[in-house]
Design a protein around this motif. Structure first.
Motif, PDB file in Angstrom:
ATOM      1  N   SER A  65       0.833  -1.205   0.000  1.00 15.09           N
ATOM      2  CA  SER A  65       0.000   0.000   0.000  1.00 15.09           C
ATOM      3  C   SER A  65       0.870   1.259   0.000  1.00 15.09           C
ATOM      4  O   SER A  65       0.530   2.261  -0.631  1.00 15.09           O
ATOM      5  N   ILE A  66       2.002   1.197   0.658  1.00 16.37           N
ATOM      6  CA  ILE A  66       2.928   2.326   0.659  1.00 16.37           C
ATOM      7  C   ILE A  66       3.630   2.428  -0.693  1.00 16.37           C
ATOM      8  O   ILE A  66       3.831   3.525  -1.214  1.00 16.37           O
ATOM      9  N   LYS A  67       3.980   1.293  -1.279  1.00 10.05           N
ATOM     10  CA  LYS A  67       4.622   1.290  -2.600  1.00 10.05           C
ATOM     11  C   LYS A  67       3.757   2.016  -3.623  1.00 10.05           C
ATOM     12  O   LYS A  67       4.246   2.787  -4.431  1.00 10.05           O
ATOM     13  N   LYS A  68       2.448   1.762  -3.584  1.00 10.13           N
ATOM     14  CA  LYS A  68       1.532   2.405  -4.531  1.00 10.13           C
ATOM     15  C   LYS A  68       1.540   3.917  -4.354  1.00 10.13           C
ATOM     16  O   LYS A  68       1.504   4.663  -5.335  1.00 10.13           O
ATOM     17  N   LYS A  69       1.592   4.373  -3.132  1.00 12.48           N
ATOM     18  CA  LYS A  69       1.617   5.819  -2.870  1.00 12.48           C
ATOM     19  C   LYS A  69       2.917   6.440  -3.362  1.00 12.48           C
ATOM     20  O   LYS A  69       2.917   7.521  -3.941  1.00 12.48           O
ATOM     21  N   ILE A  70       4.013   5.743  -3.161  1.00  6.90           N
ATOM     22  CA  ILE A  70       5.306   6.256  -3.614  1.00  6.90           C
ATOM     23  C   ILE A  70       5.382   6.208  -5.138  1.00  6.90           C
ATOM     24  O   ILE A  70       5.912   7.137  -5.763  1.00  6.90           O
ATOM     25  N   GLN A  71       4.827   5.174  -5.741  1.00  5.51           N
ATOM     26  CA  GLN A  71       4.775   5.120  -7.203  1.00  5.51           C
ATOM     27  C   GLN A  71       4.012   6.324  -7.749  1.00  5.51           C
ATOM     28  O   GLN A  71       4.410   6.909  -8.752  1.00  5.51           O
ATOM     29  N   ASP A 113      14.716  13.594 -14.123  1.00  9.78           N
ATOM     30  CA  ASP A 113      14.753  13.049 -15.475  1.00  9.78           C
ATOM     31  C   ASP A 113      14.211  11.617 -15.492  1.00  9.78           C
ATOM     32  O   ASP A 113      14.143  10.941 -14.468  1.00  9.78           O
ATOM     33  N   GLU A 114      13.842  11.191 -16.674  1.00 13.32           N
ATOM     34  CA  GLU A 114      13.216   9.876 -16.881  1.00 13.32           C
ATOM     35  C   GLU A 114      14.081   8.730 -16.372  1.00 13.32           C
ATOM     36  O   GLU A 114      13.584   7.783 -15.765  1.00 13.32           O
ATOM     37  N   ASP A 115      15.380   8.805 -16.605  1.00 12.27           N
ATOM     38  CA  ASP A 115      16.286   7.731 -16.178  1.00 12.27           C
ATOM     39  C   ASP A 115      16.299   7.573 -14.662  1.00 12.27           C
ATOM     40  O   ASP A 115      16.291   6.455 -14.152  1.00 12.27           O
ATOM     41  N   PHE A 116      16.316   8.693 -13.951  1.00 14.04           N
ATOM     42  CA  PHE A 116      16.341   8.619 -12.484  1.00 14.04           C
ATOM     43  C   PHE A 116      15.021   8.063 -11.948  1.00 14.04           C
ATOM     44  O   PHE A 116      15.023   7.223 -11.047  1.00 14.04           O
ATOM     45  N   ILE A 117      13.905   8.501 -12.513  1.00 13.96           N
ATOM     46  CA  ILE A 117      12.598   7.980 -12.082  1.00 13.96           C
ATOM     47  C   ILE A 117      12.524   6.469 -12.341  1.00 13.96           C
ATOM     48  O   ILE A 117      12.072   5.710 -11.487  1.00 13.96           O
ATOM     49  N   ALA A 118      12.985   6.044 -13.510  1.00 14.37           N
ATOM     50  CA  ALA A 118      12.978   4.610 -13.838  1.00 14.37           C
ATOM     51  C   ALA A 118      13.855   3.826 -12.862  1.00 14.37           C
ATOM     52  O   ALA A 118      13.479   2.722 -12.432  1.00 14.37           O
ATOM     53  N   GLU A 119      14.986   4.392 -12.496  1.00 16.28           N
ATOM     54  CA  GLU A 119      15.876   3.742 -11.526  1.00 16.28           C
ATOM     55  C   GLU A 119      15.184   3.591 -10.167  1.00 16.28           C
ATOM     56  O   GLU A 119      15.268   2.528  -9.537  1.00 16.28           O
ATOM     57  N   LEU A 120      14.488   4.631  -9.740  1.00 19.67           N
ATOM     58  CA  LEU A 120      13.771   4.564  -8.454  1.00 19.67           C
ATOM     59  C   LEU A 120      12.653   3.539  -8.506  1.00 19.67           C
ATOM     60  O   LEU A 120      12.472   2.758  -7.563  1.00 19.67           O
ATOM     61  N   LEU A 121      11.900   3.537  -9.588  1.00 22.72           N
ATOM     62  CA  LEU A 121      10.806   2.563  -9.722  1.00 22.72           C
ATOM     63  C   LEU A 121      11.339   1.137  -9.732  1.00 22.72           C
ATOM     64  O   LEU A 121      10.713   0.241  -9.159  1.00 22.72           O
ATOM     65  N   LYS A 122      12.481   0.923 -10.362  1.00 20.28           N
ATOM     66  CA  LYS A 122      13.070  -0.411 -10.394  1.00 20.28           C
ATOM     67  C   LYS A 122      13.466  -0.871  -8.989  1.00 20.28           C
ATOM     68  O   LYS A 122      13.270  -2.025  -8.630  1.00 20.28           O
ATOM     69  N   LYS A 123      14.004   0.038  -8.192  1.00 20.71           N
ATOM     70  CA  LYS A 123      14.407  -0.319  -6.832  1.00 20.71           C
ATOM     71  C   LYS A 123      13.222  -0.478  -5.901  1.00 20.71           C
ATOM     72  O   LYS A 123      13.318  -1.142  -4.882  1.00 20.71           O
ATOM     73  N   LEU A 124      12.118   0.139  -6.242  1.00 17.58           N
ATOM     74  CA  LEU A 124      10.929   0.068  -5.413  1.00 17.58           C
ATOM     75  C   LEU A 124      10.331  -1.322  -5.506  1.00 17.58           C
ATOM     76  O   LEU A 124       9.853  -1.891  -4.621  1.00 17.58           O
ATOM     77  N   LEU A 169       6.242   9.316  -7.653  1.00 21.85           N
ATOM     78  CA  LEU A 169       7.231   9.232  -8.723  1.00 21.85           C
ATOM     79  C   LEU A 169       6.616   9.560 -10.080  1.00 21.85           C
ATOM     80  O   LEU A 169       7.251  10.210 -10.915  1.00 21.85           O
ATOM     81  N   GLU A 170       5.385   9.124 -10.302  1.00 20.98           N
ATOM     82  CA  GLU A 170       4.696   9.454 -11.560  1.00 20.98           C
ATOM     83  C   GLU A 170       4.440  10.953 -11.662  1.00 20.98           C
ATOM     84  O   GLU A 170       4.568  11.537 -12.738  1.00 20.98           O
ATOM     85  N   ILE A 171       4.089  11.565 -10.557  1.00 20.09           N
ATOM     86  CA  ILE A 171       3.893  13.025 -10.546  1.00 20.09           C
ATOM     87  C   ILE A 171       5.207  13.724 -10.871  1.00 20.09           C
ATOM     88  O   ILE A 171       5.242  14.676 -11.652  1.00 20.09           O
ATOM     89  N   TRP A 172       6.302  13.253 -10.280  1.00 23.05           N
ATOM     90  CA  TRP A 172       7.615  13.840 -10.571  1.00 23.05           C
ATOM     91  C   TRP A 172       7.949  13.693 -12.045  1.00 23.05           C
ATOM     92  O   TRP A 172       8.513  14.600 -12.656  1.00 23.05           O
ATOM     93  N   ARG A 173       7.600  12.543 -12.612  1.00 28.25           N
ATOM     94  CA  ARG A 173       7.853  12.307 -14.040  1.00 28.25           C
ATOM     95  C   ARG A 173       7.036  13.292 -14.880  1.00 28.25           C
ATOM     96  O   ARG A 173       7.563  13.930 -15.786  1.00 28.25           O
ATOM     97  N   GLU A 174       5.743  13.413 -14.582  1.00 24.39           N
ATOM     98  CA  GLU A 174       4.845  14.297 -15.325  1.00 24.39           C
ATOM     99  C   GLU A 174       5.296  15.758 -15.254  1.00 24.39           C
ATOM    100  O   GLU A 174       5.195  16.491 -16.234  1.00 24.39           O
ATOM    101  N   ARG A 175       5.763  16.163 -14.096  1.00 25.35           N
ATOM    102  CA  ARG A 175       6.137  17.568 -13.880  1.00 25.35           C
ATOM    103  C   ARG A 175       7.603  17.852 -14.185  1.00 25.35           C
ATOM    104  O   ARG A 175       8.049  18.981 -14.052  1.00 25.35           O
ATOM    105  N   GLY A 176       8.330  16.824 -14.581  1.00 26.14           N
ATOM    106  CA  GLY A 176       9.729  17.023 -14.929  1.00 26.14           C
ATOM    107  C   GLY A 176      10.611  17.370 -13.746  1.00 26.14           C
ATOM    108  O   GLY A 176      11.613  18.061 -13.897  1.00 26.14           O
ATOM    109  N   VAL A 177      10.236  16.871 -12.579  1.00 28.84           N
ATOM    110  CA  VAL A 177      11.021  17.149 -11.376  1.00 28.84           C
ATOM    111  C   VAL A 177      12.386  16.475 -11.478  1.00 28.84           C
ATOM    112  O   VAL A 177      13.408  17.078 -11.160  1.00 28.84           O
TER     113      VAL A 177
END
Length: 70
Positions: free
Chosen positions: A40-46, A59-70, A49-57
């Motif tokens: 349930s926490i993973k979903k909230k963090i995902q 870069d795509e590579d860093f977001i993908a790296e975080l999602l992979k580790k999640l 991360l999606e918001i950060w991706r949408e808003r360009g907080v």
């Protein structure tokens, strides 16, 4: 809860062009992801991360790296 605090600081830093905070959080976000175990926490963090991706907080590579580790 700490991810919500980090989200607030990071997004406000982006709005105010204080990129030092945005970049300063990167290593801590990277090392914190493997500790998230509850689905349930993973979903909230995902969602954050999606918001950060949408808003360009971050870069795509860093977001993908975080999602992979999640």
């Amino acid at each position: 809860t700490l991810f919500y605090v980090a989200n607030d600081v990071i997004q406000n830093a982006k709005r105010h062009h204080a990129l030092v905070y945005q970049q300063g959080f990167k290593p801590f976000l990277n090392s914190a992801m493997p500790y998230v175990k509850d689905n349930s926490i993973k979903k909230k963090i995902q969602r954050i991360l999606e918001i950060w991706r949408e808003r360009g907080v971050y870069d795509e590579d860093f977001i993908a790296e975080l999602l992979k580790k999640l």
